[in-house]
Motif scaffolding. Sequence first.
Motif, short mmCIF file in Angstrom:
data_model
loop_
_atom_site.label_atom_id
_atom_site.label_comp_id
_atom_site.label_asym_id
_atom_site.label_seq_id
_atom_site.Cartn_x
_atom_site.Cartn_y
_atom_site.Cartn_z
N LEU A 1 0.83 -1.20 0.00
CA LEU A 1 0.00 0.00 0.00
C LEU A 1 0.87 1.26 0.00
O LEU A 1 1.94 1.26 0.61
N PRO A 2 0.45 2.32 -0.69
CA PRO A 2 -0.89 2.54 -1.26
C PRO A 2 -1.09 1.99 -2.67
O PRO A 2 -2.09 2.29 -3.30
N PHE A 3 -0.16 1.20 -3.18
CA PHE A 3 -0.37 0.58 -4.49
C PHE A 3 -1.46 -0.50 -4.37
O PHE A 3 -1.63 -1.11 -3.31
N PRO A 4 -2.19 -0.78 -5.46
CA PRO A 4 -3.35 -1.69 -5.40
C PRO A 4 -2.98 -3.15 -5.59
O PRO A 4 -3.79 -3.94 -6.10
N ASP A 5 -1.78 -3.55 -5.18
CA ASP A 5 -1.28 -4.89 -5.47
C ASP A 5 -2.18 -5.99 -4.91
O ASP A 5 -2.43 -7.00 -5.57
N PHE A 6 -2.65 -5.82 -3.69
CA PHE A 6 -3.45 -6.86 -3.05
C PHE A 6 -4.72 -7.13 -3.87
O PHE A 6 -5.07 -8.28 -4.14
N ASN A 7 -5.39 -6.07 -4.29
CA ASN A 7 -6.61 -6.25 -5.07
C ASN A 7 -6.31 -6.85 -6.45
O ASN A 7 -7.12 -7.61 -6.99
N LEU A 8 -5.16 -6.49 -7.02
CA LEU A 8 -4.77 -7.10 -8.30
C LEU A 8 -4.60 -8.61 -8.14
O LEU A 8 -5.02 -9.38 -9.01
N CYS A 9 -3.99 -9.00 -7.04
CA CYS A 9 -3.80 -10.43 -6.78
C CYS A 9 -5.14 -11.13 -6.55
O CYS A 9 -5.39 -12.22 -7.09
N ILE A 10 -6.00 -10.51 -5.76
CA ILE A 10 -7.31 -11.10 -5.47
C ILE A 10 -8.11 -11.31 -6.75
O ILE A 10 -8.83 -12.29 -6.90
N SER A 11 -7.96 -10.41 -7.70
CA SER A 11 -8.72 -10.50 -8.95
C SER A 11 -8.36 -11.74 -9.76
O SER A 11 -9.12 -12.14 -10.64
N LEU A 12 -7.21 -12.35 -9.48
CA LEU A 12 -6.79 -13.54 -10.21
C LEU A 12 -7.09 -14.83 -9.44
O LEU A 12 -6.64 -15.90 -9.84
N HIS B 1 4.15 6.19 6.17
CA HIS B 1 3.74 6.93 4.96
C HIS B 1 2.44 7.69 5.22
O HIS B 1 2.30 8.86 4.82
N ALA B 2 1.48 7.05 5.90
CA ALA B 2 0.20 7.70 6.18
C ALA B 2 0.36 8.81 7.22
O ALA B 2 -0.24 9.88 7.09
N VAL B 3 1.16 8.57 8.24
CA VAL B 3 1.36 9.56 9.30
C VAL B 3 2.05 10.80 8.73
O VAL B 3 1.69 11.94 9.05
N LYS B 4 3.05 10.60 7.91
CA LYS B 4 3.77 11.73 7.30
C LYS B 4 2.83 12.60 6.46
O LYS B 4 3.02 13.81 6.35
N ALA B 5 1.83 11.97 5.86
CA ALA B 5 0.91 12.72 5.00
C ALA B 5 -0.16 13.44 5.79
O ALA B 5 -0.76 14.40 5.27
N ALA B 6 -0.41 13.01 7.02
CA ALA B 6 -1.56 13.54 7.76
C ALA B 6 -1.21 14.40 8.98
O ALA B 6 -2.05 15.15 9.45
#
Length: 246
Positions: free
Chosen positions: A83-94, A165-170
């Motif tokens: 994350l934040p790349f959509p890799d997990f969902n790409l894998c799930i789709s297969l 990454h999320a904390v730095k952005a928020a």
Amino acid sequence: MLTASAWATPPTRTELIESLVSGVDRYNPSNVGILEDYLYHQIRSEEYDCLANLAILKLYQFNPDLYNPDVVINILIKALTALPFPDFNLCISLLDERPPNANPDEPDPLPTLLPILSSLHNLLQSCRFPAFWTLYRSDKAESLRDNYTVECVGFEDAVRNVVVHAVKAAFQRIGGERLGSYLNLSGDDLTAYVAKLGWSVNDATGVVTVPPNPDNQIESTVVQENIQLPQLVKVIAHAQVATVQV
């Protein structure tokens, strides 16, 4: 955090793997063993190559007899921390089609662990970090920890990278206790981790200061519109016509 170019072409990818991922041999089932070995190299070395792992899942989709649930679970574990790349969902789709379990003596662990992995992904994606760690440390996820993530070198630190990454952005400042709940760290471990990040801590208040970056800086923006008189006349005329019609 992984960049888009490094995601597409990791610097650690060898020429052989590049040829299997990008070349005409991508869907050759005889190469699945090479790609699986490469996955386990990623597990042991903290490297990551999403496209190579997706190639494995595609080969499983075309050749159900090659399916290995342990490989699939390890691919999802690596994708979880991308994350934040959509890799997990790409894998799930297969994973829509899975062959029936051919060996009843060795039950397929994926149907049991997939809902847990999906829940962990959703919690991490929605920045519900304390809930993520609670589920990950729970008895429900014991099999996942004992049989899989324990073998994935740097898994928890990779999750913490997502948190950072999320904390730095928020945040510009965040309470130490709150940050510790996000990172699942406390005491000296939290202090050492914050120091490693180069963030400062107020010893009196325990507040952690996050260095300025483009995402956590509030900057006022002045929007100036230049409307010419002929344009304004058209707007007024259109409004008058609409009023008459009503």
